[in-house]
Scaffold this motif. Structure first.
Motif, PDB file in Angstrom:
ATOM      1  N   GLY A  51       0.833  -1.209   0.000  1.00 58.10           N
ATOM      2  CA  GLY A  51       0.000   0.000   0.000  1.00 58.10           C
ATOM      3  C   GLY A  51       0.861   1.248   0.000  1.00 58.10           C
ATOM      4  O   GLY A  51       1.714   1.420   0.872  1.00 58.10           O
TER       5      GLY A  51
ATOM      6  N   GLY B 110      -0.224   4.455   0.268  1.00 56.61           N
ATOM      7  CA  GLY B 110      -0.903   5.631   0.823  1.00 56.61           C
ATOM      8  C   GLY B 110      -0.010   6.255   1.882  1.00 56.61           C
ATOM      9  O   GLY B 110       1.160   5.869   2.043  1.00 56.61           O
ATOM     10  N   VAL B 111      -0.567   7.179   2.636  1.00 55.74           N
ATOM     11  CA  VAL B 111       0.262   7.918   3.598  1.00 55.74           C
ATOM     12  C   VAL B 111       0.838   6.993   4.672  1.00 55.74           C
ATOM     13  O   VAL B 111       1.991   7.175   5.101  1.00 55.74           O
ATOM     14  CB  VAL B 111      -0.532   9.108   4.199  1.00 55.74           C
ATOM     15  CG1 VAL B 111      -1.720   8.646   5.038  1.00 55.74           C
ATOM     16  CG2 VAL B 111       0.383  10.006   5.009  1.00 55.74           C
TER      17      VAL B 111
ATOM     18  N   GLY C 280       1.649   3.710   4.458  1.00 53.51           N
ATOM     19  CA  GLY C 280       2.727   2.901   3.903  1.00 53.51           C
ATOM     20  C   GLY C 280       3.974   3.733   3.621  1.00 53.51           C
ATOM     21  O   GLY C 280       5.094   3.341   3.952  1.00 53.51           O
TER      22      GLY C 280
ATOM     23  N   ILE D 254       4.757  -2.100  -2.513  1.00 53.06           N
ATOM     24  CA  ILE D 254       3.949  -2.515  -3.673  1.00 53.06           C
ATOM     25  C   ILE D 254       2.531  -1.992  -3.484  1.00 53.06           C
ATOM     26  O   ILE D 254       2.032  -1.912  -2.359  1.00 53.06           O
ATOM     27  CB  ILE D 254       3.956  -4.043  -3.912  1.00 53.06           C
ATOM     28  CG1 ILE D 254       3.278  -4.802  -2.776  1.00 53.06           C
ATOM     29  CG2 ILE D 254       5.348  -4.559  -4.138  1.00 53.06           C
ATOM     30  CD1 ILE D 254       3.077  -6.273  -3.099  1.00 53.06           C
TER      31      ILE D 254
ATOM     32  N   ALA E  38      -0.734  -1.813   4.706  1.00 52.64           N
ATOM     33  CA  ALA E  38      -1.269  -0.443   4.801  1.00 52.64           C
ATOM     34  C   ALA E  38      -2.177  -0.217   3.597  1.00 52.64           C
ATOM     35  O   ALA E  38      -1.912   0.635   2.751  1.00 52.64           O
ATOM     36  CB  ALA E  38      -0.123   0.562   4.839  1.00 52.64           C
ATOM     37  N   VAL E  39      -3.225  -1.044   3.524  1.00 48.95           N
ATOM     38  CA  VAL E  39      -4.043  -1.101   2.307  1.00 48.95           C
ATOM     39  C   VAL E  39      -5.277  -0.193   2.336  1.00 48.95           C
ATOM     40  O   VAL E  39      -6.098  -0.215   1.416  1.00 48.95           O
ATOM     41  CB  VAL E  39      -4.453  -2.563   1.985  1.00 48.95           C
ATOM     42  CG1 VAL E  39      -3.239  -3.385   1.583  1.00 48.95           C
ATOM     43  CG2 VAL E  39      -5.159  -3.224   3.167  1.00 48.95           C
TER      44      VAL E  39
ATOM     45  N   ALA F  28      -1.081  -0.560   9.558  1.00 52.69           N
ATOM     46  CA  ALA F  28      -1.242   0.848   9.943  1.00 52.69           C
ATOM     47  C   ALA F  28      -2.190   1.547   8.991  1.00 52.69           C
ATOM     48  O   ALA F  28      -2.394   1.109   7.863  1.00 52.69           O
ATOM     49  CB  ALA F  28       0.121   1.549   9.914  1.00 52.69           C
TER      50      ALA F  28
ATOM     51  N   ALA G   3      -3.356   8.117  10.189  1.00 42.51           N
ATOM     52  CA  ALA G   3      -2.715   7.097   9.337  1.00 42.51           C
ATOM     53  C   ALA G   3      -1.217   7.380   9.226  1.00 42.51           C
ATOM     54  O   ALA G   3      -0.383   6.474   9.277  1.00 42.51           O
ATOM     55  CB  ALA G   3      -3.358   7.091   7.948  1.00 42.51           C
TER      56      ALA G   3
END
Ligand SMILES: Cc1cc2nc3c(=O)[nH]c(=O)nc-3n(C[C@H](O)[C@H](O)[C@H](O)COP(=O)(O)OP(=O)(O)OC[C@H]3O[C@@H](n4cnc5c(N)ncnc54)[C@H](O)[C@@H]3O)c2cc1C
Length: 414
Positions: free
Chosen positions: A30, A32-33, A35, A54, A127-128, A294, A311
């Motif tokens: 993930g 996003g913020v 990850g 990834i 962290a999806v 997370a 997050a």
């Protein structure tokens, strides 16, 4: 003497080789913020580790909250990206986009992806993120029904809704209001519907909500409370929204903004403990050894937060712990700051408590309520008053006590 020197040199060489060989292999699912923050925290701590991120998304890390500006202002996609392409190579972080992880194997420390590829890891972070809730209603997959989560949904929504006459938004939460405001620039009538009796009941008390509603209505938005969508109708595409109460609203599109739920499929497929989100302890570790979680997908202390700054904080703490730096997350008191049509809204803590000392203040288009427990602010709601928002933040941080805040609220101190 030369022998000692030779021995020492070969000892140092073999130690260095050993260190190089034990370089840890970190895998983050993930981008996003949560990850990305974890990846940066690992890199900050361990310069030699292999850090690979990834992600299912075809885009590099971007500011998800800016999607609201994206639908409003015709921004290009690159304006959302957080960093230039070179950033990742400079940081030594490998980012693989467009790959979906489906299963984590605890013993072989491998992750299977939907395209058949595999990634190994020593320590891993999930962290999806989250998916939008779509409550059941008739014809929910009809053309003209949208929700907003990522760039592709924002592109579809923006393209479809631009210039349309009637838009209905189901859900008067923070995001629903932001979307309504963003679309009001390019669409005709925007109606926001919510099952709750007033605006933002988790963030505002009733008086604060009425104040905000008045301001937003004066700027062209229309609200209907205590009702929900039962279906949409039209010949092939949305033309009407039907409500449980029996009301029918002409509509060119329905946007559902009814909160999110954590993405838990990857954890469930892998035997990792899940409740509403992926269960984590104070170090953000899951029930599987060497696997952390997370951000929006994680549940800590019974709460899935669904907020950007939280997050980010959780991602950093997970990354530090993964890299061996002990760090604890002890939960967050969510605070919300919202700016709609220039209206400041601030909400934090236990604002509806009656037990303590309650300071209130209201004026034309402004409202504030701050609840003190002893000398410390325990909760606050402020609408339309940026100066009081600043002071309320300070009082929530313990920097302003009851006496001083009373003077500020009574207008004795500017
Ligand atoms: C329009 C909008 C506005 C918002 N505004 C605010 C705001 O003003 N304030 C606020 O606090 N919060 C806001 N939020 C919420 C905030 O954006 C989220 O809390 C935050 O982005 C969560 O970050 P995350 O890293 O946990 O998850 P995400 O940002 O969702 O990232 C998860 C990533 O994981 C990838 N992924 C998912 N499944 C897999 C898989 N199986 N394999 C590989 N990759 C996968 C996804 O593609 C995605 O890139 C907003 C959200 C939206 C949608």
């Amino acid at each position: 003497m030369y022998q000692d020197y030779f021995w020492m040199a070969s000892f140092l060489f073999s130690e260095r080789e050993k260190n190089r060989r034990v370089s840890v292999n970190y895998l983050i699912i993930g981008n996003g913020v949560a990850g990305i923050e974890a990846a940066l925290a690992i890199r900050e701590t361990d310069r030699s580790a292999s850090v690979r991120v990834i992600s299912r998304s075809a885009h590099p890390f971007y500011y998800r909250p800016r999607l609201v500006d994206f639908i409003k202002e015709d921004l290009g996609v690159r304006m959302l990206y957080a960093h230039q392409d070179e950033f990742w190579a400079e940081e030594g972080i490998e980012v693989v986009q467009g790959i979906e992880a489906v299963k984590v194997h605890a013993h072989s420390r491998k992750v299977d992806c939907i395209d058949g590829s595999e990634f190994s890891f020593d320590r891993m972070l999930i962290a999806v993120g989250a998916d939008p809730n779509i409550p059941p209603f008739d014809n929910s997959s009809m053309e003209g029904v949208f929700s907003l989560r990522g760039i592709s949904s924002a592109e579809r929504l923006r393209g479809y809704c631009k210039g349309k006459r009637d838009i209905v938004i189901a859900g008067a939460g923070l995001l629903g209001i932001e979307i309504a405001h963003a679309l009001s620039a390019s669409c005709g009538r925007i109606t926001v519907i919510d099952v709750e009796p007033y605006l933002l009941p988790r963030q505002l008390d009733r008086d604060g909500a009425e104040c905000l509603r008045g301001i937003l209505e004066s700027r062209g938005l229309r609200f209907m409370f205590g009702d929900t969508v039962s279906g949409v109708e039209g010949s092939g595409r949305v033309e009407r929204v039907l409500l449980k109460s029996g009301s029918v609203i002409p509509a060119d599109a329905l946007i559902v903004s009814a909160g999110v739920h954590a993405r838990t499929e990857l954890a469930l497929n892998s035997g990792i403990s899940v409740n509403n989100g992926i269960l984590v302890d104070n170090t953000m570790r899951t029930s599987m050894s060497n696997v952390y979680a997370a951000g929006d997908c994680a549940e800590h202390g019974g709460v899935c937060y669904g907020l950007w700054t939280i997050a980010k904080e959780q991602g950093r703490i997970a990354g530090l712990n993964m890299a061996g730096v002990k760090s604890e997350y002890s939960g967050s008191v969510p605070s919300a700051s919202l700016k709609v049509t220039g209206v400041d809204v601030f909400s934090a803590g236990n604002f509806s408590a009656d037990g303590g000392t309650v300071l209130t203040r209201s004026g034309e288009g402004t409202y504030a309520r701050i609840v003190f427990d002893g000398n410390r602010a325990d909760g606050a709601v402020v609408v339309g008053d940026s100066a009081i928002v600043k002071e309320a933040r300070k009082s929530m941080a313990g920097k302003i006590g009851l006496g001083e805040m009373r003077k500020i609220m009574e207008g004795e101190r500017k």
